[in-house]
Scaffold this motif. Sequence first.
Motif, PDB file in Angstrom:
ATOM      1  N   ARG A  32       0.838  -1.201   0.000  1.00  0.00           N
ATOM      2  CA  ARG A  32       0.000   0.000   0.000  1.00  0.00           C
ATOM      3  C   ARG A  32       0.869   1.244   0.000  1.00  0.00           C
ATOM      4  NH1 ARG A  32      -4.613   0.081   4.282  1.00  0.00           N
ATOM      5  NH2 ARG A  32      -5.467  -1.341   2.705  1.00  0.00           N
ATOM      6  N   ARG A  33       1.905   1.270   0.799  1.00  0.00           N
ATOM      7  CA  ARG A  33       2.785   2.437   0.865  1.00  0.00           C
ATOM      8  C   ARG A  33       3.417   2.724  -0.497  1.00  0.00           C
ATOM      9  NH1 ARG A  33       4.823   3.871   5.888  1.00  0.00           N
ATOM     10  NH2 ARG A  33       6.961   4.122   5.154  1.00  0.00           N
ATOM     11  N   ALA A  34       3.829   1.666  -1.171  1.00  0.00           N
ATOM     12  CA  ALA A  34       4.470   1.852  -2.473  1.00  0.00           C
ATOM     13  C   ALA A  34       3.491   2.481  -3.476  1.00  0.00           C
ATOM     14  CB  ALA A  34       4.991   0.520  -2.994  1.00  0.00           C
ATOM     15  N   HIS A  35       2.250   2.011  -3.469  1.00  0.00           N
ATOM     16  CA  HIS A  35       1.255   2.577  -4.386  1.00  0.00           C
ATOM     17  C   HIS A  35       0.920   4.007  -3.992  1.00  0.00           C
ATOM     18  CE1 HIS A  35      -1.945   2.816  -7.269  1.00  0.00           C
ATOM     19  NE2 HIS A  35      -2.841   3.050  -6.321  1.00  0.00           N
ATOM     20  N   GLN A  36       0.797   4.273  -2.695  1.00  0.00           N
ATOM     21  CA  GLN A  36       0.504   5.630  -2.252  1.00  0.00           C
ATOM     22  C   GLN A  36       1.618   6.602  -2.655  1.00  0.00           C
ATOM     23  OE1 GLN A  36      -0.147   4.497   1.875  1.00  0.00           O
ATOM     24  NE2 GLN A  36      -2.294   5.108   1.739  1.00  0.00           N
ATOM     25  N   ALA A  37       2.852   6.137  -2.582  1.00  0.00           N
ATOM     26  CA  ALA A  37       3.971   6.990  -3.005  1.00  0.00           C
ATOM     27  C   ALA A  37       3.899   7.272  -4.503  1.00  0.00           C
ATOM     28  CB  ALA A  37       5.292   6.320  -2.652  1.00  0.00           C
ATOM     29  N   ASP A  38       3.490   6.273  -5.276  1.00  0.00           N
ATOM     30  CA  ASP A  38       3.347   6.474  -6.717  1.00  0.00           C
ATOM     31  C   ASP A  38       2.240   7.476  -7.019  1.00  0.00           C
ATOM     32  OD1 ASP A  38       3.868   5.680  -9.567  1.00  0.00           O
ATOM     33  OD2 ASP A  38       1.795   4.986  -9.408  1.00  0.00           O
ATOM     34  N   VAL A  39       1.116   7.374  -6.304  1.00  0.00           N
ATOM     35  CA  VAL A  39       0.024   8.336  -6.501  1.00  0.00           C
ATOM     36  C   VAL A  39       0.499   9.745  -6.143  1.00  0.00           C
ATOM     37  CG1 VAL A  39      -2.249   9.058  -5.658  1.00  0.00           C
ATOM     38  CG2 VAL A  39      -1.821   6.653  -6.194  1.00  0.00           C
ATOM     39  N   ALA A  40       1.162   9.890  -5.005  1.00  0.00           N
ATOM     40  CA  ALA A  40       1.632  11.213  -4.594  1.00  0.00           C
ATOM     41  C   ALA A  40       2.613  11.796  -5.605  1.00  0.00           C
ATOM     42  CB  ALA A  40       2.286  11.127  -3.218  1.00  0.00           C
ATOM     43  N   GLN A  41       3.467  10.948  -6.173  1.00  0.00           N
ATOM     44  CA  GLN A  41       4.432  11.407  -7.172  1.00  0.00           C
ATOM     45  C   GLN A  41       3.729  11.986  -8.393  1.00  0.00           C
ATOM     46  OE1 GLN A  41       6.856   8.282  -8.790  1.00  0.00           O
ATOM     47  NE2 GLN A  41       8.372   9.689  -9.619  1.00  0.00           N
ATOM     48  N   ARG A  42       2.567  11.414  -8.729  1.00  0.00           N
ATOM     49  CA  ARG A  42       1.838  11.895  -9.903  1.00  0.00           C
ATOM     50  C   ARG A  42       0.885  13.049  -9.584  1.00  0.00           C
ATOM     51  NH1 ARG A  42      -0.518   6.759 -12.914  1.00  0.00           N
ATOM     52  NH2 ARG A  42      -0.545   5.782 -10.839  1.00  0.00           N
ATOM     53  N   SER A  62     -11.703  22.121   0.250  1.00  0.00           N
ATOM     54  CA  SER A  62     -12.563  23.276   0.041  1.00  0.00           C
ATOM     55  C   SER A  62     -13.417  23.007  -1.200  1.00  0.00           C
ATOM     56  CB  SER A  62     -11.736  24.542  -0.112  1.00  0.00           C
ATOM     57  OG  SER A  62     -10.823  24.446  -1.178  1.00  0.00           O
ATOM     58  N   PRO A  63     -14.630  23.558  -1.251  1.00  0.00           N
ATOM     59  CA  PRO A  63     -15.607  23.113  -2.253  1.00  0.00           C
ATOM     60  C   PRO A  63     -15.129  23.149  -3.693  1.00  0.00           C
ATOM     61  CG  PRO A  63     -16.722  24.373  -0.569  1.00  0.00           C
ATOM     62  CD  PRO A  63     -15.250  24.474  -0.264  1.00  0.00           C
ATOM     63  N   GLY A  64     -14.384  24.180  -4.092  1.00  0.00           N
ATOM     64  CA  GLY A  64     -13.954  24.272  -5.482  1.00  0.00           C
ATOM     65  C   GLY A  64     -12.886  23.288  -5.881  1.00  0.00           C
ATOM     66  N   LEU A  65     -12.253  22.658  -4.901  1.00  0.00           N
ATOM     67  CA  LEU A  65     -11.200  21.684  -5.185  1.00  0.00           C
ATOM     68  C   LEU A  65     -11.679  20.245  -5.100  1.00  0.00           C
ATOM     69  CD1 LEU A  65      -8.214  23.220  -3.192  1.00  0.00           C
ATOM     70  CD2 LEU A  65      -8.431  23.081  -5.690  1.00  0.00           C
ATOM     71  N   PHE A  66     -12.830  20.032  -4.480  1.00  0.00           N
ATOM     72  CA  PHE A  66     -13.223  18.667  -4.153  1.00  0.00           C
ATOM     73  C   PHE A  66     -13.372  17.803  -5.401  1.00  0.00           C
ATOM     74  CE2 PHE A  66     -16.273  15.309  -3.252  1.00  0.00           C
ATOM     75  CZ  PHE A  66     -15.715  14.740  -2.123  1.00  0.00           C
ATOM     76  N   GLU A  67     -14.190  18.214  -6.342  1.00  0.00           N
ATOM     77  CA  GLU A  67     -14.424  17.370  -7.522  1.00  0.00           C
ATOM     78  C   GLU A  67     -13.160  17.213  -8.387  1.00  0.00           C
ATOM     79  OE1 GLU A  67     -17.875  18.210  -9.823  1.00  0.00           O
ATOM     80  OE2 GLU A  67     -19.256  17.928  -8.129  1.00  0.00           O
ATOM     81  N   PRO A  68     -12.383  18.279  -8.665  1.00  0.00           N
ATOM     82  CA  PRO A  68     -11.163  18.063  -9.446  1.00  0.00           C
ATOM     83  C   PRO A  68     -10.200  17.071  -8.793  1.00  0.00           C
ATOM     84  CG  PRO A  68     -11.692  20.388  -9.375  1.00  0.00           C
ATOM     85  CD  PRO A  68     -12.640  19.710  -8.429  1.00  0.00           C
ATOM     86  N   LEU A  69     -10.032  17.168  -7.480  1.00  0.00           N
ATOM     87  CA  LEU A  69      -9.142  16.231  -6.805  1.00  0.00           C
ATOM     88  C   LEU A  69      -9.725  14.828  -6.781  1.00  0.00           C
ATOM     89  CD1 LEU A  69      -7.885  18.397  -3.823  1.00  0.00           C
ATOM     90  CD2 LEU A  69      -6.474  17.352  -5.611  1.00  0.00           C
ATOM     91  N   GLN A  70     -11.019  14.722  -6.576  1.00  0.00           N
ATOM     92  CA  GLN A  70     -11.656  13.411  -6.585  1.00  0.00           C
ATOM     93  C   GLN A  70     -11.464  12.727  -7.935  1.00  0.00           C
ATOM     94  OE1 GLN A  70     -16.020  13.188  -6.375  1.00  0.00           O
ATOM     95  NE2 GLN A  70     -15.778  11.937  -4.531  1.00  0.00           N
ATOM     96  N   GLU A  71     -11.599  13.482  -9.012  1.00  0.00           N
ATOM     97  CA  GLU A  71     -11.403  12.919 -10.355  1.00  0.00           C
ATOM     98  C   GLU A  71      -9.963  12.464 -10.557  1.00  0.00           C
ATOM     99  OE1 GLU A  71     -12.691  15.882 -13.094  1.00  0.00           O
ATOM    100  OE2 GLU A  71     -14.806  15.762 -12.479  1.00  0.00           O
ATOM    101  N   ILE A  72      -9.013  13.271 -10.112  1.00  0.00           N
ATOM    102  CA  ILE A  72      -7.600  12.893 -10.247  1.00  0.00           C
ATOM    103  C   ILE A  72      -7.304  11.625  -9.460  1.00  0.00           C
ATOM    104  CG2 ILE A  72      -5.257  13.581  -9.597  1.00  0.00           C
ATOM    105  CD1 ILE A  72      -6.070  16.453 -10.288  1.00  0.00           C
ATOM    106  N   LEU A  73      -7.763  11.559  -8.213  1.00  0.00           N
ATOM    107  CA  LEU A  73      -7.504  10.391  -7.379  1.00  0.00           C
ATOM    108  C   LEU A  73      -8.164   9.143  -7.930  1.00  0.00           C
ATOM    109  CD1 LEU A  73      -7.855  12.151  -3.919  1.00  0.00           C
ATOM    110  CD2 LEU A  73      -5.736  11.385  -4.994  1.00  0.00           C
ATOM    111  N   GLU A  74      -9.350   9.315  -8.517  1.00  0.00           N
ATOM    112  CA  GLU A  74     -10.019   8.177  -9.152  1.00  0.00           C
ATOM    113  C   GLU A  74      -9.225   7.695 -10.362  1.00  0.00           C
ATOM    114  OE1 GLU A  74     -13.191   5.356  -9.805  1.00  0.00           O
ATOM    115  OE2 GLU A  74     -12.548   6.514  -8.067  1.00  0.00           O
ATOM    116  N   ASP A  75      -8.783   8.624 -11.172  1.00  0.00           N
ATOM    117  CA  ASP A  75      -8.017   8.261 -12.375  1.00  0.00           C
ATOM    118  C   ASP A  75      -6.706   7.567 -12.007  1.00  0.00           C
ATOM    119  OD1 ASP A  75      -9.953   9.337 -13.971  1.00  0.00           O
ATOM    120  OD2 ASP A  75      -8.899  11.217 -14.350  1.00  0.00           O
ATOM    121  N   LEU A  76      -6.099   7.981 -10.892  1.00  0.00           N
ATOM    122  CA  LEU A  76      -4.822   7.401 -10.468  1.00  0.00           C
ATOM    123  C   LEU A  76      -4.988   6.133  -9.665  1.00  0.00           C
ATOM    124  CD1 LEU A  76      -2.859  10.637  -9.467  1.00  0.00           C
ATOM    125  CD2 LEU A  76      -2.658   9.314 -11.574  1.00  0.00           C
TER     126      LEU A  76
END
Length: 272
Positions: free
Chosen positions: A173-183, A253-267
């Motif tokens: 899990r840590r290895a994958h989380q590091a990869d997500v954070a890198q991207r 914060s409300p204006g960031l929620f959906e863009p970040l959710q989409e990025i995290l889903e894609d990654l």
Amino acid sequence: MTDPLLTELLDLAVEAARRAGALLRDGRPDDLAVAQTKTSPIDVVTEMDIAAEKLITGFLADHRPQDGLLGEEGASSPGTSGVRWVIDPLDGTVNYLYGLPTWAVSIAAERDGETVVGVVEAPMRGETYRAVLGGGAYADGRARADERRLAVRPSPPLDQALLGTGFGYIQARRAHQADVAQRVIPRVRDIRRGGSAAIDLCDVAAGRLDAYYERGLNPWDLAAGALIAREAGALTGGRPGEPESGELALAASPGLFEPLQEILEDLGAWHD
């Protein structure tokens, strides 16, 4: 706040959290050692985690013996009152073990399955964060006169957002989380890793972070801090259309929620 039950639950949570915070701050032995491990050899429990949970659960049982309990270090009972306490006696144990200041006591109260009260005590900051459902979020300093209402920062453009995150203790899990954070990091201002989910969520509420995400959290990590973040104006959730959970927790914060959710889903931030 006019509901007498919520007033009672908040007062008990604040007092229990402050007592446990004082125990942890003032009672930390110089030779503090690991008492046991949980999910892996680096996911630790100290004697102080256990002592703090005993203090909290004993205090709450003395005042409301019919309530249920869910605690990180093993306290669990269903109760009969419709109220359940969700307790993390020491969030940020590894920080505490090493003498780092970012750790907290987290106590939430649920009524009929809904979180209605949240308190996060951060002794080394001298702050107590608290919220009641529908009543806003507040932080107290050393004196009651220092109380202030919390509000998330206005949403910046994504590339100017400061994010918090965390990493689990299972190697894959840590290895994958590091990869997500890198991207993620090239798309935002920067990323911080504080080591306490409860404090990270309160930092979103206080405007010290624009957003926070993590995979692998437990109910006791999230319950109080997520309510505090929501009551300060943040949106919280998990994967699109789902609430925050161990699969993924996001507060922003409300204006960031959906863009970040989409990025995290894609990654694929929600899997190992």
